[in-house]
Design a protein around this motif. Structure first.
Motif, PDB file in Angstrom:
ATOM      1  N   VAL A 243       0.842  -1.201   0.000  1.00  0.00           N
ATOM      2  CA  VAL A 243       0.000   0.000   0.000  1.00  0.00           C
ATOM      3  C   VAL A 243       0.875   1.247   0.000  1.00  0.00           C
ATOM      4  N   ARG A 326      -6.559   8.740  -0.940  1.00  0.00           N
ATOM      5  CA  ARG A 326      -6.684   7.283  -0.936  1.00  0.00           C
ATOM      6  C   ARG A 326      -6.085   6.689   0.342  1.00  0.00           C
ATOM      7  N   ASP A 330      -8.124   4.407   2.859  1.00  0.00           N
ATOM      8  CA  ASP A 330      -7.606   3.084   3.194  1.00  0.00           C
ATOM      9  C   ASP A 330      -7.448   2.930   4.702  1.00  0.00           C
ATOM     10  N   ARG A 333     -10.431   1.868   6.981  1.00  0.00           N
ATOM     11  CA  ARG A 333     -10.838   0.471   7.119  1.00  0.00           C
ATOM     12  C   ARG A 333     -10.306  -0.136   8.415  1.00  0.00           C
TER      13      ARG A 333
END
Length: 388
Positions: A243, A326, A330, A333
């Motif tokens: 990531v 982003r 991310d 979550r």
């Protein structure tokens, strides 16, 4: 998840009750109270760490941070029909209130002025009252632990005295640690201790984030970014390494971040497309360093329960905002995220990615008071401060 935060009497936040979502974005013009909201949340964590009163004292004492306007503001004052003025005598005691509610438990603390005495520390604020309650609102039936002055009681089969001599400068969250007897105290303490704040990382040549760092596993980035290289390497060796790589590639096409070991020290390096050698951290631009700091904060292998970012877009080129957006989405979550921002691009990007999952609040100022745009009396969450 934290569903509500409440602040009363702190700077321009005369009475602010704010609902939170999985990702909450707070925007508004300069001077409307966004930074006050950020600082007030930081004070809440001070209750669990025993630094609440000390933090207020460092800011000049309670008198320097209290709401400076009238106790009540009439509509005629707001409309300019009558002068803004206070009453000859206060109706309620001077109070700074801070609180929050999660899905399971709530907490509030009421800080006031000390009673006159022969001590020289007359400007030190005192914790007058604390309450831990169940459910979404404080009620007599939902009260689990209560503190008034030096006395703390907990509800078992009946009310039981926990202590009768708690110092006014200390919170019951920081001083009473018997999880088997008082699990509610433990739950509230663990909640606020897990919150993590990142505000205005330094990117100047003397920034703690530049240079060599101690070679040790670092799942949590320090608030000042002083262990950036170790934090980045920890991420690279975790399940979030890919990531991080994608985020860096999006922000800096074909760029790559890496870490080299030099004995007991780690050095952060950045390979930029087109260069024959990687750049050391002292060579990085302010924007590049700041993006890497934010990425390390958002991709922590040990995420907090609440991650608070204050104006993360500072020093970033507009082309980096989509990658940052982003990363925030991310991170949501794994943890709850609150972002205080000026960036319209960040607002638009998060709205596109999260849709209705994004809780967006715009703050404005009216007659010196910070308000939530569009929030009426019946729109805000239920909150009851109780009384002393």
């Amino acid at each position: 998840m934290i569903t509500t935060v409440a602040i009363r009497g702190f700077r321009s936040l005369r009475e602010l009750v704010l609902p939170l979502g999985r990702v909450t974005l707070v925007t508004g013009a300069n001077g409307v109270g966004k930074s006050s909201l950020y600082r007030a949340l930081g004070l809440l964590t001070g209750a669990a760490g025993g630094t609440l009163v000390g933090s207020l004292a460092q800011q000049g004492g309670l008198g320097s941070v209290l709401w400076a306007g009238p106790e009540t503001i009439s509509q005629a004052m707001r409309d300019g029909e009558v002068p803004v003025q206070g009453k000859a005598r206060r109706v309620k005691p001077v109070s700074l209130g801070l609180g929050f509610v999660t899905d399971d438990i709530g907490y509030l603390v009421d800080v006031g002025l000390p009673t006159p005495s022969d001590t020289m520390f007359v400007h030190d604020p005192e914790i007058k009252r604390e309450v831990i309650f169940g459910g979404q609102a404080l009620r007599p039936a939902t009260t689990l632990v209560r503190r008034k002055g030096p006395i703390v009681d907990a509800r078992q089969d009946r009310w039981e005295r926990v202590t009768s001599n708690l110092a006014p400068q200390l919170s019951m969250l920081s001083e009473i640690a018997e999880p088997s007897l008082y699990p509610e105290l433990q739950a509230a303490r663990q909640e606020v201790r897990s919150w993590r704040f990142y505000d205005a990382f330094r990117t100047d040549p003397a920034s703690p984030a530049r240079g060599l760092h101690v070679n040790t596993w670092t799942p949590v980035l320090a608030p000042d970014g002083s262990d950036l290289a170790a934090a980045v390497q920890t991420i690279l060796e975790s399940s979030f390494g890919e990531v991080l790589g994608r985020a860096v590639d999006e922000a800096f096409p074909r760029g790559r971040v890496m870490v080299e070991s030099s004995g007991t020290r780690l050095e952060l390096l950045f390979q930029q497309h087109g260069l024959l050698r990687p750049l050391a951290s002292e060579e990085l631009s302010d924007g590049t360093l700041r993006f890497l700091l934010l990425a390390a904060a958002l991709l922590s292998p040990r995420p907090p329960r609440l991650l608070v970012l204050n104006e993360p877009e500072t020093s970033l080129h507009p082309e980096m905002i989509p990658a940052l957006t982003r990363l925030v989405a991310d991170a949501s979550r794994r943890t709850q995220v609150l972002v205080v921002s000026h960036s319209t691009a960040l607002v638009a990007g998060l709205r596109d990615l999260l849709g209705d999952e994004l809780e967006h609040h715009e703050l404005l100022k009216d007659t010196g008071e910070t308000l939530v745009a569009g929030q009426g009396v019946f729109d805000r969450p239920i909150w009851d401060w109780g009384s002393r």
